[in-house]
Design an enzyme around this catalytic site. Structure first.
Site, PDB file in Angstrom:
ATOM      1  N   GLU A 194     126.354  29.587   6.300  1.00  0.00           N
ATOM      2  CA  GLU A 194     126.457  30.024   7.691  1.00  0.00           C
ATOM      3  C   GLU A 194     125.126  29.928   8.413  1.00  0.00           C
ATOM      4  O   GLU A 194     124.075  30.138   7.823  1.00  0.00           O
ATOM      5  CB  GLU A 194     126.888  31.495   7.734  1.00  0.00           C
ATOM      6  N   CYS A 225     125.486  38.114   8.278  1.00  0.00           N
ATOM      7  CA  CYS A 225     125.516  36.985   7.344  1.00  0.00           C
ATOM      8  C   CYS A 225     126.466  37.178   6.169  1.00  0.00           C
ATOM      9  O   CYS A 225     126.673  38.268   5.682  1.00  0.00           O
ATOM     10  CB  CYS A 225     124.117  36.697   6.841  1.00  0.00           C
ATOM     11  N   CYS A 275     119.425  31.557  13.023  1.00  0.00           N
ATOM     12  CA  CYS A 275     119.294  32.232  11.737  1.00  0.00           C
ATOM     13  C   CYS A 275     119.922  31.305  10.707  1.00  0.00           C
ATOM     14  O   CYS A 275     121.100  30.968  10.819  1.00  0.00           O
ATOM     15  CB  CYS A 275     120.039  33.559  11.798  1.00  0.00           C
ATOM     16  N   CYS A 298     121.951  42.819  -3.654  1.00  0.00           N
ATOM     17  CA  CYS A 298     121.826  44.019  -2.801  1.00  0.00           C
ATOM     18  C   CYS A 298     123.220  44.615  -2.554  1.00  0.00           C
ATOM     19  O   CYS A 298     124.179  43.886  -2.260  1.00  0.00           O
ATOM     20  CB  CYS A 298     121.141  43.672  -1.482  1.00  0.00           C
ATOM     21  N   CYS A 319     125.310  43.918   0.835  1.00  0.00           N
ATOM     22  CA  CYS A 319     125.284  42.562   1.409  1.00  0.00           C
ATOM     23  C   CYS A 319     126.457  41.712   0.945  1.00  0.00           C
ATOM     24  O   CYS A 319     126.769  41.656  -0.252  1.00  0.00           O
ATOM     25  CB  CYS A 319     123.960  41.899   1.030  1.00  0.00           C
ATOM     26  N   CYS A 364     123.834  34.174  -3.303  1.00  0.00           N
ATOM     27  CA  CYS A 364     122.538  34.819  -3.527  1.00  0.00           C
ATOM     28  C   CYS A 364     122.567  35.568  -4.854  1.00  0.00           C
ATOM     29  O   CYS A 364     123.592  36.124  -5.241  1.00  0.00           O
ATOM     30  CB  CYS A 364     122.242  35.793  -2.386  1.00  0.00           C
TER      31      CYS A 364
HETATM   32  N1  SAH Z   1     117.274  37.637   1.165  1.00  0.00           N
HETATM   33  C1  SAH Z   1     116.477  37.880   2.315  1.00  0.00           C
HETATM   34  C2  SAH Z   1     117.043  37.270   3.585  1.00  0.00           C
HETATM   35  C3  SAH Z   1     118.519  37.372   3.827  1.00  0.00           C
HETATM   36  S1  SAH Z   1     119.207  38.935   4.253  1.00  0.00           S
HETATM   37  C4  SAH Z   1     116.218  39.340   2.486  1.00  0.00           C
HETATM   38  O1  SAH Z   1     116.713  40.124   1.687  1.00  0.00           O
HETATM   39  O2  SAH Z   1     115.462  39.720   3.367  1.00  0.00           O
HETATM   40  C5  SAH Z   1     118.575  39.273   5.872  1.00  0.00           C
HETATM   41  C6  SAH Z   1     118.552  40.755   6.210  1.00  0.00           C
HETATM   42  O3  SAH Z   1     119.870  41.256   6.424  1.00  0.00           O
HETATM   43  C7  SAH Z   1     117.936  41.599   5.103  1.00  0.00           C
HETATM   44  O4  SAH Z   1     117.093  42.568   5.642  1.00  0.00           O
HETATM   45  C8  SAH Z   1     119.175  42.207   4.492  1.00  0.00           C
HETATM   46  O5  SAH Z   1     118.857  43.337   3.741  1.00  0.00           O
HETATM   47  C9  SAH Z   1     120.028  42.461   5.706  1.00  0.00           C
HETATM   48  N2  SAH Z   1     121.447  42.679   5.439  1.00  0.00           N
HETATM   49  C10 SAH Z   1     122.241  42.100   4.517  1.00  0.00           C
HETATM   50  N3  SAH Z   1     123.502  42.582   4.575  1.00  0.00           N
HETATM   51  C11 SAH Z   1     123.519  43.474   5.566  1.00  0.00           C
HETATM   52  C12 SAH Z   1     124.537  44.310   6.126  1.00  0.00           C
HETATM   53  N4  SAH Z   1     125.778  44.320   5.649  1.00  0.00           N
HETATM   54  N5  SAH Z   1     124.188  45.102   7.155  1.00  0.00           N
HETATM   55  C13 SAH Z   1     122.913  45.101   7.642  1.00  0.00           C
HETATM   56  N6  SAH Z   1     121.927  44.340   7.166  1.00  0.00           N
HETATM   57  C14 SAH Z   1     122.218  43.534   6.130  1.00  0.00           C
END
Ligand code: SAH
Length: 358
Positions: A97, A346, A110, A121, A124, A117
């Site tokens: 995406e 994302c 973006c 987390c 996510c 990944c």
């Molecule tokens: N892997 C990298 C970049 C991709 S995620 C990172 O962790 O920074 C980009 C941002 O979106 C990160 O800060 C991540 O923690 C956040 N993110 C992911 N899923 C999310 C969600 N469901 N709600 C809010 N932020 C989210």
């Protein structure tokens, strides 16, 4: 040149100018062709469409090289703010995406750095099915080119905050950054590029030495190791203290301000005590009496993902959290949510698409 995908052919969009020159020499073509090719390829013109290059030359080229742009599999445009979300299909049919956001200062894209990944987390959507593979420099660049081409508008800013962990795809991401900043290509200045990481300390230290003045964003999301390890497994490898140590070294080396992302999850990390602890942590670990490192915290209300069950705090709690940070000398902004009607956060579109295929 180790970026080929399921093929012996080299991806033209992964090559630097110097590598294109070498390729021209290899196929017995004059060197000047390389510069001609570079700028056209980066405009999204495929070799088949290059009328200023003879058919024979093009055939020789395509016998050893390939050119693919990500294809628009789905496109959603927000009626609220024009945010455009692309589901791009790659040459092996994997999908990623990209989201284009319209700001007064220009269009920001973006982009994704991997298919899936590995980082796990808890909140996510991108990590739910694990990592499928890294994106090549051509595929990273291709997202920018394909979106520009589709919209017919220039993109002036890039954030690497889509699917994947950019520092887990280090070499390809570095190559991409050098390609996208090239003045004969897309020519986006490094100060207009942000890279977001969950906290791969070895990667941050390497990045500090690259002489690329991009903006680094750190996904912090908690100020104590217990909470951070619960929501971000990477914290078990590099804890908060070692992560902030890397941030300090990064700033000392580059002089570039670091921004922190803090996803607010109701009942998990959103209390007034958590806000105070965050301010104390950043002030004590990153600032000394004589040195005031500029610190910026982006507060992101968690975007609910159906598999995770996390909820965003109410507006009052978010406002209070931001106010406590500000009161303690930490600049904080609450991330404006764009494209709310198209589920622009994302990983969710790719997930929905793959669920529908199953
Ligand atoms: N892997 C990298 C970049 C991709 S995620 C990172 O962790 O920074 C980009 C941002 O979106 C990160 O800060 C991540 O923690 C956040 N993110 C992911 N899923 C999310 C969600 N469901 N709600 C809010 N932020 C989210």
């Amino acid at each position: 040149m180790d970026n080929e995908l399921n093929t012996e052919k080299v991806e033209l969009l992964s090559l630097s100018c110097e590598e294109l020159v070498a390729l021209m020499e290899k196929i017995g073509e004059p060197k000047y062709r390389a510069a001609q090719l570079f700028s056209q390829l980066h405009k999204g013109i495929s070799p088949d469409e290059m009328t200023n290059i003879g058919k024979k030359t093009r055939e020789k080229l395509m016998a050893v090289a390939s050119y693919h742009l990500p294809e628009v599999e789905r496109k959603l445009v927000s009626k609220l703010d024009g945010t455009t979300k692309y589901l791009f299909s790659l040459s092996d049919k994997n999908c990623v995406e990209s989201v284009v956001m319209r700001y007064k200062h220009g269009n920001t894209i973006c982009i994704s750095s991997q298919v899936g990944c590995l980082m796990g987390c808890a909140f996510c959507a991108s990590t739910i099915g694990g990592k499928v593979r890294d994106l090549s420099p051509a595929e990273l660049l291709g997202q920018v080119i394909a979106a520009q081409k589709d919209m017919g508008e220039r993109i002036s800013n890039i954030v690497m905050m889509g699917i994947g962990e950019p520092l887990d795809n280090y070499n390809n991401v570095m190559k991409f950054l050098r390609l996208v900043g090239h003045e004969d290509g897309i020519n986006i200045g490094y100060r207009h590029i942000s890279l977001s990481t969950c906290g791969i300390v070895t990667g941050i230290d390497k990045l500090a030495k690259e002489n690329l003045p991009i903006t680094l964003s750190i996904s912090l999301h908690a100020s104590d190791d217990k909470t951070r390890s619960e929501i971000m497994p990477i914290n078990k490898k590099w804890n908060i203290d070692s992560l902030l140590g890397a941030c300090k070294r990064y700033f000392a080396e580059t002089g570039r301000r670091i921004s922190f992302e803090y996803t607010l999850i109701s009942g998990k990390n959103d209390s007034p005590e958590a806000a105070l602890a965050l301010a104390k942590l950043l002030n004590s670990r990153l600032r000394t009496r004589t040195e005031t490192m500029p610190i910026h915290v982006n507060l992101i209300p968690v975007n609910p993902v159906k598999e995770t069950g996390f909820k965003e705090p109410d507006r009052a709690a978010i406002g209070k959290f931001a106010a406590i940070l500000e009161k303690n000398g930490i600049r904080a902004t609450i991330r404006r949510t764009l494209g709310e009607d198209i589920n622009a956060s994302c990983g969710q579109l790719r997930r929905n698409a793959s669920e529908n295929k199953e």
